[in-house]
Scaffold this motif. Sequence first.
Motif, PDB file in Angstrom:
ATOM      1  N   PRO A   1      -1.685   2.122   0.077  1.00 58.64           N
ATOM      2  CA  PRO A   1      -2.538   2.668   1.133  1.00 58.64           C
ATOM      3  C   PRO A   1      -2.004   3.987   1.684  1.00 58.64           C
ATOM      4  O   PRO A   1      -0.813   4.123   1.962  1.00 58.64           O
ATOM      5  N   GLY A   2      -2.900   4.961   1.828  1.00 61.37           N
ATOM      6  CA  GLY A   2      -2.535   6.247   2.397  1.00 61.37           C
ATOM      7  C   GLY A   2      -2.706   6.247   3.906  1.00 61.37           C
ATOM      8  O   GLY A   2      -2.728   5.200   4.549  1.00 61.37           O
ATOM      9  N   SER A   3      -2.829   7.430   4.468  1.00 63.24           N
ATOM     10  CA  SER A   3      -2.951   7.587   5.917  1.00 63.24           C
ATOM     11  C   SER A   3      -4.002   8.649   6.232  1.00 63.24           C
ATOM     12  O   SER A   3      -4.027   9.714   5.602  1.00 63.24           O
ATOM     13  N   GLU A   4      -4.838   8.372   7.223  1.00 70.08           N
ATOM     14  CA  GLU A   4      -5.830   9.357   7.657  1.00 70.08           C
ATOM     15  C   GLU A   4      -5.142  10.629   8.173  1.00 70.08           C
ATOM     16  O   GLU A   4      -5.719  11.718   8.127  1.00 70.08           O
ATOM     17  N   TYR A   5      -3.910  10.489   8.644  1.00 68.10           N
ATOM     18  CA  TYR A   5      -3.194  11.647   9.185  1.00 68.10           C
ATOM     19  C   TYR A   5      -2.598  12.536   8.085  1.00 68.10           C
ATOM     20  O   TYR A   5      -2.128  13.641   8.380  1.00 68.10           O
ATOM     21  N   ALA A   6      -2.650  12.060   6.846  1.00 65.15           N
ATOM     22  CA  ALA A   6      -2.126  12.860   5.736  1.00 65.15           C
ATOM     23  C   ALA A   6      -3.210  13.758   5.152  1.00 65.15           C
ATOM     24  O   ALA A   6      -3.198  14.080   3.969  1.00 65.15           O
TER      25      ALA A   6
ATOM     26  N   ASP B   1       8.024   0.236  -9.592  1.00 63.98           N
ATOM     27  CA  ASP B   1       6.984   1.105 -10.158  1.00 63.98           C
ATOM     28  C   ASP B   1       7.572   2.461 -10.526  1.00 63.98           C
ATOM     29  O   ASP B   1       8.392   3.013  -9.794  1.00 63.98           O
ATOM     30  N   ASP B   2       7.116   3.012 -11.649  1.00 61.14           N
ATOM     31  CA  ASP B   2       7.604   4.322 -12.088  1.00 61.14           C
ATOM     32  C   ASP B   2       6.900   5.474 -11.396  1.00 61.14           C
ATOM     33  O   ASP B   2       7.452   6.572 -11.297  1.00 61.14           O
ATOM     34  N   ALA B   3       5.665   5.249 -10.949  1.00 57.63           N
ATOM     35  CA  ALA B   3       4.885   6.300 -10.303  1.00 57.63           C
ATOM     36  C   ALA B   3       3.968   5.661  -9.266  1.00 57.63           C
ATOM     37  O   ALA B   3       3.323   4.650  -9.540  1.00 57.63           O
ATOM     38  N   VAL B   4       3.911   6.275  -8.080  1.00 59.55           N
ATOM     39  CA  VAL B   4       3.162   5.698  -6.960  1.00 59.55           C
ATOM     40  C   VAL B   4       2.441   6.810  -6.217  1.00 59.55           C
ATOM     41  O   VAL B   4       3.028   7.857  -5.937  1.00 59.55           O
ATOM     42  N   ILE B   5       1.171   6.572  -5.897  1.00 61.72           N
ATOM     43  CA  ILE B   5       0.412   7.552  -5.122  1.00 61.72           C
ATOM     44  C   ILE B   5      -0.250   6.879  -3.922  1.00 61.72           C
ATOM     45  O   ILE B   5      -0.735   5.755  -4.032  1.00 61.72           O
ATOM     46  N   PRO B   6      -0.272   7.537  -2.758  1.00 62.19           N
ATOM     47  CA  PRO B   6      -1.014   7.016  -1.614  1.00 62.19           C
ATOM     48  C   PRO B   6      -2.478   7.413  -1.733  1.00 62.19           C
ATOM     49  O   PRO B   6      -2.797   8.556  -2.096  1.00 62.19           O
ATOM     50  N   VAL B   7      -3.371   6.495  -1.434  1.00 60.68           N
ATOM     51  CA  VAL B   7      -4.799   6.759  -1.604  1.00 60.68           C
ATOM     52  C   VAL B   7      -5.589   6.214  -0.417  1.00 60.68           C
ATOM     53  O   VAL B   7      -5.129   5.332   0.312  1.00 60.68           O
ATOM     54  N   LEU B   8      -6.797   6.744  -0.272  1.00 61.23           N
ATOM     55  CA  LEU B   8      -7.770   6.227   0.688  1.00 61.23           C
ATOM     56  C   LEU B   8      -9.055   5.907  -0.065  1.00 61.23           C
ATOM     57  O   LEU B   8      -9.387   6.586  -1.051  1.00 61.23           O
ATOM     58  N   PRO B   9      -9.795   4.897   0.376  1.00 58.72           N
ATOM     59  CA  PRO B   9     -11.101   4.630  -0.249  1.00 58.72           C
ATOM     60  C   PRO B   9     -12.039   5.827  -0.059  1.00 58.72           C
ATOM     61  O   PRO B   9     -11.941   6.553   0.935  1.00 58.72           O
ATOM     62  N   VAL B  10     -12.929   6.027  -1.019  1.00 58.94           N
ATOM     63  CA  VAL B  10     -13.950   7.062  -0.901  1.00 58.94           C
ATOM     64  C   VAL B  10     -15.106   6.493  -0.083  1.00 58.94           C
ATOM     65  O   VAL B  10     -15.657   5.442  -0.439  1.00 58.94           O
ATOM     66  N   VAL B  11     -15.457   7.144   1.010  1.00 60.23           N
ATOM     67  CA  VAL B  11     -16.475   6.592   1.909  1.00 60.23           C
ATOM     68  C   VAL B  11     -17.839   7.263   1.742  1.00 60.23           C
ATOM     69  O   VAL B  11     -18.864   6.687   2.120  1.00 60.23           O
ATOM     70  N   ASP B  12     -17.865   8.468   1.169  1.00 66.50           N
ATOM     71  CA  ASP B  12     -19.139   9.149   0.959  1.00 66.50           C
ATOM     72  C   ASP B  12     -19.806   8.654  -0.325  1.00 66.50           C
ATOM     73  O   ASP B  12     -19.138   8.209  -1.263  1.00 66.50           O
ATOM     74  N   THR B  13     -21.128   8.761  -0.373  1.00 69.27           N
ATOM     75  CA  THR B  13     -21.841   8.538  -1.624  1.00 69.27           C
ATOM     76  C   THR B  13     -21.556   9.712  -2.554  1.00 69.27           C
ATOM     77  O   THR B  13     -21.606  10.878  -2.142  1.00 69.27           O
ATOM     78  N   ILE B  14     -21.239   9.415  -3.800  1.00 70.13           N
ATOM     79  CA  ILE B  14     -20.867  10.444  -4.772  1.00 70.13           C
ATOM     80  C   ILE B  14     -21.962  10.570  -5.829  1.00 70.13           C
ATOM     81  O   ILE B  14     -22.353   9.573  -6.450  1.00 70.13           O
ATOM     82  N   LYS B  15     -22.449  11.778  -6.025  1.00 67.15           N
ATOM     83  CA  LYS B  15     -23.473  12.058  -7.032  1.00 67.15           C
ATOM     84  C   LYS B  15     -22.881  12.881  -8.170  1.00 67.15           C
ATOM     85  O   LYS B  15     -22.089  13.796  -7.937  1.00 67.15           O
ATOM     86  N   GLN B  16     -23.274  12.556  -9.383  1.00 64.38           N
ATOM     87  CA  GLN B  16     -22.960  13.400 -10.536  1.00 64.38           C
ATOM     88  C   GLN B  16     -24.129  14.354 -10.730  1.00 64.38           C
ATOM     89  O   GLN B  16     -25.287  13.929 -10.759  1.00 64.38           O
ATOM     90  N   VAL B  17     -23.817  15.660 -10.810  1.00 63.53           N
ATOM     91  CA  VAL B  17     -24.887  16.644 -10.920  1.00 63.53           C
ATOM     92  C   VAL B  17     -24.724  17.457 -12.197  1.00 63.53           C
ATOM     93  O   VAL B  17     -23.628  17.575 -12.757  1.00 63.53           O
ATOM     94  N   GLY B  18     -25.833  18.036 -12.628  1.00 63.48           N
ATOM     95  CA  GLY B  18     -25.830  18.863 -13.828  1.00 63.48           C
ATOM     96  C   GLY B  18     -26.305  20.260 -13.533  1.00 63.48           C
ATOM     97  O   GLY B  18     -26.108  20.788 -12.425  1.00 63.48           O
TER      98      GLY B  18
END
Length: 231
Positions: free
Chosen positions: A206-211, A132-149
């Motif tokens: 997969p990322g890490s909660e400690y990061a 892979d040329d580019a790699v990022i560690p990530v975590l799932p988003v656990v909160d509900t996300i709202k788009q606001v205006g």
Amino acid sequence: MTAQLNPRGDVAVLVPAAGAGVRLGPGAPKALRLLGGEPLLVHAVRRVAAAPSVHTIVVAAPAAGVAAVRELLAPVAPVTVVPGGAERQASVAAALAAVPPGPQIVLVHDAARALTPPELFESVAAAVRSGDDAVIPVLPVVDTIKQVGAAEMVLGTVDRAALRAVQTPQGFRRSVLAAAHAAAGDPLTDDAGLVEKQGVPVRCVPGSEYALKITRPFDLALAEHLLTTGR
């Protein structure tokens, strides 16, 4: 001469550490705020240095504090310290320019993610090493996300299944990161965003909660708690 850790390593880690960190409140630059009696930067570099494939660490420090940061890190690990820039992107570019010939995998890591485990550096580097040329560690988003205006009125609910929270270290093939910075226009705070603009696919691992990123006083308190549990 550039300081080296593992002479057989194929990874260089860049640590931009010149930011002020105003959201943590008044005081020293963010990377030099204390966590358990030691600066965040010391914790971060100690964990980077524990990753077996790391050949070189380059820290971009506040321009007026290069000598002090070099002295601070000398007992921790062999580290090259260079003056950072006014923006994070300039600091990363300055650190990248100081990487010696050899390492072809470059990781960019926030000093504010001071408790990131060495295993995460290895897993990101391994993904780049595998093709892979580019790699990022990530975590799932656990909160509900709202788009606001306007007036904070909800416009809709975003499907979080396709969302990820991005961490560091972000890893790149060296030539890819160098090309992205050479072509950069407006400053970005995310190196993966720079390579995305060049049309380079970015892989998630997969990322890490400690990061966690220590940005606010609450984050610092949480990190203090984690540190007392042996992190």
